[in-house]
Write an enzyme that holds these catalytic residues in place. Structure first.
Site, PDB file in Angstrom:
ATOM      1  N   ARG A  67     -24.151   4.294  41.903  1.00 42.06           N
ATOM      2  CA  ARG A  67     -23.068   5.486  41.943  1.00 42.06           C
ATOM      3  C   ARG A  67     -23.005   6.361  40.538  1.00 42.06           C
ATOM      4  NH1 ARG A  67     -17.560   5.572  43.070  1.00 42.06           N
ATOM      5  NH2 ARG A  67     -16.263   6.285  41.387  1.00 42.06           N
TER       6      ARG A  67
ATOM      7  N   ARG B 279     -15.131   3.064  46.282  1.00 46.17           N
ATOM      8  CA  ARG B 279     -14.895   3.474  44.872  1.00 46.17           C
ATOM      9  C   ARG B 279     -14.937   5.078  44.955  1.00 46.17           C
ATOM     10  NH1 ARG B 279     -19.234   0.638  41.246  1.00 46.17           N
ATOM     11  NH2 ARG B 279     -18.288   1.870  39.608  1.00 46.17           N
TER      12      ARG B 279
ATOM     13  N   ASP C 185     -12.242  10.952  43.969  1.00 52.70           N
ATOM     14  CA  ASP C 185     -11.543  12.007  44.159  1.00 52.70           C
ATOM     15  C   ASP C 185     -10.989  12.963  42.995  1.00 52.70           C
ATOM     16  OD1 ASP C 185     -10.433   9.508  43.927  1.00 52.70           O
ATOM     17  OD2 ASP C 185      -8.478  10.517  44.043  1.00 52.70           O
TER      18      ASP C 185
ATOM     19  N   ASP D 253     -15.681  -5.539  33.590  1.00 51.59           N
ATOM     20  CA  ASP D 253     -17.027  -5.833  33.445  1.00 51.59           C
ATOM     21  C   ASP D 253     -17.230  -7.323  33.165  1.00 51.59           C
ATOM     22  OD1 ASP D 253     -18.326  -2.619  33.228  1.00 51.59           O
ATOM     23  OD2 ASP D 253     -17.461  -3.757  34.839  1.00 51.59           O
TER      24      ASP D 253
ATOM     25  N   VAL E 284      -8.082  -3.090  37.340  1.00 49.39           N
ATOM     26  CA  VAL E 284      -9.073  -1.765  37.340  1.00 49.39           C
ATOM     27  C   VAL E 284      -9.370  -1.926  38.886  1.00 49.39           C
ATOM     28  CG1 VAL E 284     -10.988  -0.792  36.548  1.00 49.39           C
ATOM     29  CG2 VAL E 284      -9.259  -1.894  35.120  1.00 49.39           C
TER      30      VAL E 284
HETATM   31  C1  EPZ Z   1     -17.491   2.765  35.202  1.00 49.27           C
HETATM   32  O1  EPZ Z   1     -17.420   2.931  36.556  1.00 49.27           O
HETATM   33  C2  EPZ Z   1     -18.617   1.865  35.028  1.00 49.27           C
HETATM   34  N1  EPZ Z   1     -19.929   2.159  35.561  1.00 49.27           N
HETATM   35  C3  EPZ Z   1     -18.331   0.422  35.632  1.00 49.27           C
HETATM   36  O2  EPZ Z   1     -19.273  -0.630  35.199  1.00 49.27           O
HETATM   37  C4  EPZ Z   1     -16.814  -0.120  35.295  1.00 49.27           C
HETATM   38  O3  EPZ Z   1     -16.495  -1.131  35.815  1.00 49.27           O
HETATM   39  C5  EPZ Z   1     -15.871   1.125  35.384  1.00 49.27           C
HETATM   40  O4  EPZ Z   1     -16.505   2.403  34.778  1.00 49.27           O
HETATM   41  C6  EPZ Z   1     -14.644   0.609  34.822  1.00 49.27           C
HETATM   42  O5  EPZ Z   1     -14.760   0.161  33.295  1.00 49.27           O
HETATM   43  C7  EPZ Z   1     -20.614   3.294  34.583  1.00 49.27           C
HETATM   44  O6  EPZ Z   1     -20.036   3.508  33.546  1.00 49.27           O
HETATM   45  C8  EPZ Z   1     -21.852   3.599  35.030  1.00 49.27           C
HETATM   46  P1  EPZ Z   1     -13.969   4.180  36.816  1.00 49.27           P
HETATM   47  P2  EPZ Z   1     -16.507   4.251  37.317  1.00 49.27           P
HETATM   48  O7  EPZ Z   1     -13.873   5.715  37.427  1.00 49.27           O
HETATM   49  O8  EPZ Z   1     -16.704   5.241  36.215  1.00 49.27           O
HETATM   50  C9  EPZ Z   1     -10.850   4.491  40.494  1.00 49.27           C
HETATM   51  C10 EPZ Z   1     -21.110  -2.230  35.559  1.00 49.27           C
HETATM   52  O9  EPZ Z   1     -20.952  -3.293  35.837  1.00 49.27           O
HETATM   53  N2  EPZ Z   1     -11.273   5.868  40.685  1.00 49.27           N
HETATM   54  O10 EPZ Z   1     -13.300   4.380  35.545  1.00 49.27           O
HETATM   55  O11 EPZ Z   1     -17.044   4.356  38.814  1.00 49.27           O
HETATM   56  C11 EPZ Z   1     -11.755   3.398  40.576  1.00 49.27           C
HETATM   57  O12 EPZ Z   1     -11.747   3.132  42.168  1.00 49.27           O
HETATM   58  C12 EPZ Z   1     -20.406  -1.127  36.329  1.00 49.27           C
HETATM   59  O13 EPZ Z   1     -21.764  -1.634  34.600  1.00 49.27           O
HETATM   60  C13 EPZ Z   1     -10.596   6.581  41.671  1.00 49.27           C
HETATM   61  O14 EPZ Z   1      -9.701   6.185  42.398  1.00 49.27           O
HETATM   62  O15 EPZ Z   1     -15.292   3.436  36.909  1.00 49.27           O
HETATM   63  C14 EPZ Z   1     -11.296   2.281  39.975  1.00 49.27           C
HETATM   64  O16 EPZ Z   1     -10.294   1.628  40.579  1.00 49.27           O
HETATM   65  C15 EPZ Z   1     -19.425  -1.675  37.336  1.00 49.27           C
HETATM   66  N3  EPZ Z   1     -10.976   7.667  41.962  1.00 49.27           N
HETATM   67  C16 EPZ Z   1     -10.724   3.039  38.745  1.00 49.27           C
HETATM   68  O17 EPZ Z   1     -10.660   4.264  39.017  1.00 49.27           O
HETATM   69  C17 EPZ Z   1     -12.189   8.310  41.012  1.00 49.27           C
HETATM   70  O18 EPZ Z   1     -12.489   9.504  41.441  1.00 49.27           O
HETATM   71  C18 EPZ Z   1     -11.839   3.007  37.668  1.00 49.27           C
HETATM   72  O19 EPZ Z   1     -12.900   3.451  37.857  1.00 49.27           O
HETATM   73  C19 EPZ Z   1     -12.746   7.487  40.184  1.00 49.27           C
HETATM   74  C20 EPZ Z   1     -12.328   6.291  39.888  1.00 49.27           C
END
Ligand code: EPZ
Length: 447
Positions: A119, A148, A151, A331, A353
């Protein structure tokens, strides 16, 4: 000491023979763990995967060569390198330094077969749009534990003036030149903050990003962009102010330690009743996590760049609710659950989260763990012991929790599909063996 990572030791087809092969770890290796050993000794923490996965695409914003030190040797880093190479970036990764030459970018596309693997590939959207005014990036699929969305990323790009189309599973983003905007995220998102930041640094005018993620990996990205000539204020906080500039230049950087890898080794030491010293770690990134280990009965001592954990005979059950930084990281949720499976008492783990990040639960139950899940909350009833079994990795942190459970389970545990764990943990079986674990990587014929 940890050998160089160019080779990985593996048990050949005839058990007992050891063949040293090149780095190409087989896709379907498995780990065999004999539980019961207390971990002890010291281990060096590698560079932060989730910082490197942002720093590498950030180099697209300027022409030239960037050298990023303390870049971990992981499958996800290889995937990001491959993606950038398809765009024309020349990538060399001698040891733990990665060099990226972005002088000949010739493609602004991130193809499906790479984005579906990781991703974080979506991180190329912001820099491509910001510097070249065009990006065609495959819509990232879900992941092992559910949807995930992206948006928030797309809304931020539109606020900056980009036209966004979705065509045959691809996001196509265009802009003559992005214009500064006031972006307010409904929820704090690490990836969306990173993409917005990388898009805004070359936009015309001022951009404000409100409710920005404050994870250390985003702070590291902002500091790197500053080294490249970006004007960013409010770094480390949840309101970032960016004054767009005309061009950026390449820069070098030294990556921060991986706080989740560090927490994972602390969990393994705590679960096995051991005593472990982590080197090259930044305790300030782990304040909430360390206080939870103390609540569970562990003695913790911290210094400038080390943490020592001494576990009690039996851990106390301690509830956790995950939150955005600096709260308890999602995580670390799976790893904490594995620890609490053998603690004294019952633990409530809630993930705020990701509401469905519990694929590790059925696998932990195969090891005898007593866990009940309702919506985004799990109750873990601590047992005296777990019993070894064959279990399946489903995602990166779930597989870490299975390793931890295997280290304490009675008898042998086989963890299949460890390519998940190779995505985010550098040489984990070598590091665990150095701490006294009985763990072997084996070519797996079974799937
Ligand atoms: C980052 O993912 C990390 N990955 C993830 O680590 C980590 O679990 C996550 O942040 C939360 O801390 C990297 O940094 C490469 P988010 P990311 O956008 O950026 C929702 C690992 O194990 N959301 O902060 O994808 C989403 O569904 C990985 O190393 C939307 O709704 O996470 C979630 O519920 C796994 N719309 C929340 O926000 C969006 O456009 C947080 O996701 C984006 C996210």
């Amino acid at each position: 000491m940890l050998r160089t990572l160019l080779c990985s030791e593996r048990i050949g087809p005839v058990a007992g023979t050891v063949t040293i092969t090149a780095d190409a770890q087989h896709h379907m290796d498995k780990f065999i763990i004999r539980g019961g050993n207390r971990l002890s000794g010291s281990v060096a923490v590698s560079g932060a995967k989730n910082a490197s996965l942002a720093l590498m695409p950030a180099t697209l914003l300027a022409d030239g060569v960037c050298r990023l030190e303390n870049t971990p040797r992981l499958r996800d880093i290889t995937t990001m390198s491959t993606l950038l190479e398809t765009m024309g970036v020349e990538v060399r990764h001698p040891g733990t330094i990665i060099e990226l030459d972005t002088s000949n970018i010739r493609s602004y596309e991130a193809p499906y077969d790479l984005v579906k693997k990781m991703r974080a590939s979506f991180y190329v959207l912001g820099p491509l749009l910001g510097r070249f005014g065009y990006a065609k990036v495959s819509y990232p699929g879900g992941c092992a534990w559910g949807p995930r969305p992206v948006d928030l990323h797309l809304k931020a790009m539109q606020k900056l003036g980009a036209e966004i189309e979705i065509e045959a599973g691809y996001v196509i983003a265009k802009a003559d030149r992005l214009r500064g905007a006031d972006i307010s995220f409904d929820i704090s998102s690490v990836g969306a903050t990173g993409n917005a930041l990388m898009a805004a640094v070359l936009a015309k005018g001022t951009t404000v990003i409100r409710n920005a993620a404050t994870e250390p990996e985003i702070t590291q990205l902002a500091l790197f962009l500053q080294r490249m000539g970006a004007h960013i204020d409010g770094i480390g906080g949840n309101c970032l102010v960016i004054e767009g500039v005309e061009t950026l230049h390449s820069a070098n950087d030294k990556n921060i330690p991986d706080r989740i890898e560090a927490g994972t080794y602390l969990a393994a030491a705590a679960a096995t009743g051991g005593e472990v010293r982590l080197e090259r770690v930044d305790p300030s990134q782990l304040t909430v996590v360390l206080s939870k280990f103390r609540e569970a009965g562990c003695e913790i001592e911290t210094g400038e760049d080390h943490v020592t954990l001494r576990a009690p005979e039996r851990l106390e059950a301690v509830n956790v609710t995950t939150a955005i930084y600096p709260g308890f990281p999602t995580d670390m949720q799976a790893q904490w659950m594995a620890m609490m499976a053998v603690a004294q008492g019952s633990t409530v783990v809630t993930d705020t989260v990701y509401f469905d990040r519990f694929n590790h639960v059925p696998e932990l139950q195969r090891l005898g763990a007593h866990i009940d899940v309702t919506k985004n909350t799990a109750v873990i009833h601590g047992l005296d012991r777990l019993t070894g079994a064959t279990v399946m990795s489903t995602d990166l942190r779930a597989s870490a929790s299975l390793l931890i459970a295997g280290l304490v389970a009675k008898g042998n545990t086989e963890v299949l599909r460890v390519y998940h764990i190779d995505r985010g943990y550098e040489a984990i079986e070598l590091k665990l063996r150095d701490l006294g674990a009985d763990i072997q990587r084996v070519d797996s014929e079974e799937y």
